[in-house]
Motif scaffolding. Sequence first.
Motif, mmCIF file in Angstrom:
data_model
loop_
_atom_site.group_PDB
_atom_site.id
_atom_site.type_symbol
_atom_site.label_atom_id
_atom_site.label_comp_id
_atom_site.label_asym_id
_atom_site.label_seq_id
_atom_site.Cartn_x
_atom_site.Cartn_y
_atom_site.Cartn_z
ATOM 1 N N UNK A 312 -3.309 45.590 3.090
ATOM 2 C CA UNK A 312 -2.216 45.332 2.151
ATOM 3 C C UNK A 312 -2.022 43.828 1.958
ATOM 4 N N UNK A 313 -2.174 43.087 3.074
ATOM 5 C CA UNK A 313 -2.016 41.635 3.017
ATOM 6 C C UNK A 313 -3.096 40.996 2.166
ATOM 7 N N UNK A 320 -1.815 37.275 -5.609
ATOM 8 C CA UNK A 320 -0.962 36.090 -5.801
ATOM 9 C C UNK A 320 -1.802 34.851 -6.100
ATOM 10 N N UNK A 321 -2.945 34.730 -5.423
ATOM 11 C CA UNK A 321 -3.792 33.560 -5.669
ATOM 12 C C UNK A 321 -4.349 33.595 -7.101
ATOM 13 N N UNK A 333 -2.348 31.930 0.154
ATOM 14 C CA UNK A 333 -1.658 32.505 1.312
ATOM 15 C C UNK A 333 -2.592 32.252 2.476
ATOM 16 N N UNK A 334 -2.188 31.366 3.371
ATOM 17 C CA UNK A 334 -3.069 30.953 4.468
ATOM 18 C C UNK A 334 -2.848 31.849 5.687
ATOM 19 N N UNK A 339 -0.147 38.182 8.090
ATOM 20 C CA UNK A 339 0.914 37.223 8.434
ATOM 21 C C UNK A 339 0.782 36.007 7.518
ATOM 22 N N UNK A 340 1.034 36.196 6.218
ATOM 23 C CA UNK A 340 0.687 35.152 5.246
ATOM 24 C C UNK A 340 1.640 33.959 5.240
ATOM 25 N N UNK A 341 1.068 32.767 5.154
ATOM 26 C CA UNK A 341 1.864 31.541 5.029
ATOM 27 C C UNK A 341 1.570 30.928 3.661
ATOM 28 N N UNK A 342 2.584 30.832 2.786
ATOM 29 C CA UNK A 342 2.325 30.289 1.450
ATOM 30 C C UNK A 342 2.074 28.786 1.488
ATOM 31 N N UNK A 343 1.192 28.331 0.610
ATOM 32 C CA UNK A 343 0.833 26.898 0.603
ATOM 33 C C UNK A 343 0.348 26.488 -0.791
ATOM 34 N N UNK A 344 0.829 25.344 -1.264
ATOM 35 C CA UNK A 344 0.304 24.749 -2.504
ATOM 36 C C UNK A 344 -0.467 23.497 -2.133
ATOM 37 N N UNK A 345 -1.638 23.316 -2.781
ATOM 38 C CA UNK A 345 -2.342 22.051 -2.558
ATOM 39 C C UNK A 345 -1.627 20.932 -3.314
#
Length: 417
Positions: A312-313, A320-321, A333-334, A339-345
């Motif tokens: 599901x993750x 989302x990406x 989502x890193x 256990x996703x951690x959102x991140x923008x470059x």
Amino acid sequence: MNPLLSRASRLIPGSIYGHTSPILSHPQTAPAFAIKAKGARYIDADGNEWLDLMCAYGTNILGYAHPTVLEAAIRQLHNSDCLNHPTPLMLDLADRLISLTQFAAWAVFAKNGTDVTTYAIQVAREHTRRPKILSISGAYHGTAPWCAPSIAGILPEERRHIHTFPWNDLNHFHTLIKKHHNQIAAIILTPFHHPNFAPAQLPSPDFFPTIQNTCRQHGIQIILDDIRAGFRLHHRGSHKIFNLTPDLACYGKALANGFPISACLGAAHLRRAAERVFFTGSTWHSAASMAAALATLDLIEKNNIPQFLHQQGLRLKNSLEQLAAQHSLSFTLTGPPAMPTPHFENDPSLLLLQTFTHLLMRQHVFLHPHHNGFLCAAHTDYEINEIIHRSQIAFASLKSTLSQTHPHTYPHPTTHD
Ligand code: PMP
């Protein structure tokens, strides 16, 4: 001001303190209090329903108020929770965890993660008769003086023997091993690095094997802090996917689907040291949490929950990406998909991230800007589709906000409500 928050600031130092403080996420948008929860949704104190991607910071793995877990705990509550003695459930749970994790020969139980990470370092020190502990810079292991993120009320000498190095930096690790030869009792590691205010990092292929070989050569005990990830990534514990054999491992959070309990498991050679370290607490033998833990572990294994969370993750991550890329936003989502951690470059100030999670909260999806999220078994396709749909709205709104703004300055989230 929200009347509950103003009551809290009168009654409670720091209002809502610690990791659940809305100040750490979005004080204007994030709910401050919750009333009830079921599955993957909860109701805040104003009666709004939220689609949850935080899972009570990891304690919810099967879905809030899971009926089987509740039934097991309530059955025990009718027979009382805290008694003069432990119930035999403690032995059932120890047996279950020892046979699941495979490296361990014994288990002890407490309530919080901090109780058991602190106990684990004491056991390692007692066994090796050495003072020093290696840990990773920016890792979280609890609120005890040796590891709390703040220095308030803590004496420098309480941390004199704690030495940190950056995640995946084996050169730095070897330097510390040389410098503190025969002084290091243990290294404490999480299965992947999940610092706050930064993307998650997985171990490089040689990180754990090198640490394991070096620690074995030098008699250094390996403590796996699996409080946050435990039973989410593998039903036998996260060391199984990362091919690590710890000497001690700490579990909590998901272990009883939200009922308060933590555990420290250890290898046979540490049993004598474990016996000598004084370890107890007034409510630590409470039986309802042990009944809940047994029911939770059964369901995790029977339904292969880690595999479901991963699947599901992964769908959430890919969708989302892709959505972000359609708006020319480099968003990821890193960390493990469960256990996703959102991140923008190119977002050094984290304002893009804050704006996005704020806009997501406007859609009543609760994802923290600065802490990893969590999936649970109640994130069915229906919930995932709904989160993807609401994220699409948030990305579109973020993009239009950006196009109206100077490219190097992003608006404060609350100005675009
Ligand atoms: N270790 C890790 C990796 C954690 O994530 C946490 C809690 N966030 C702890 C230890 C401490 O657990 P507790 O809050 O139950 O004391």
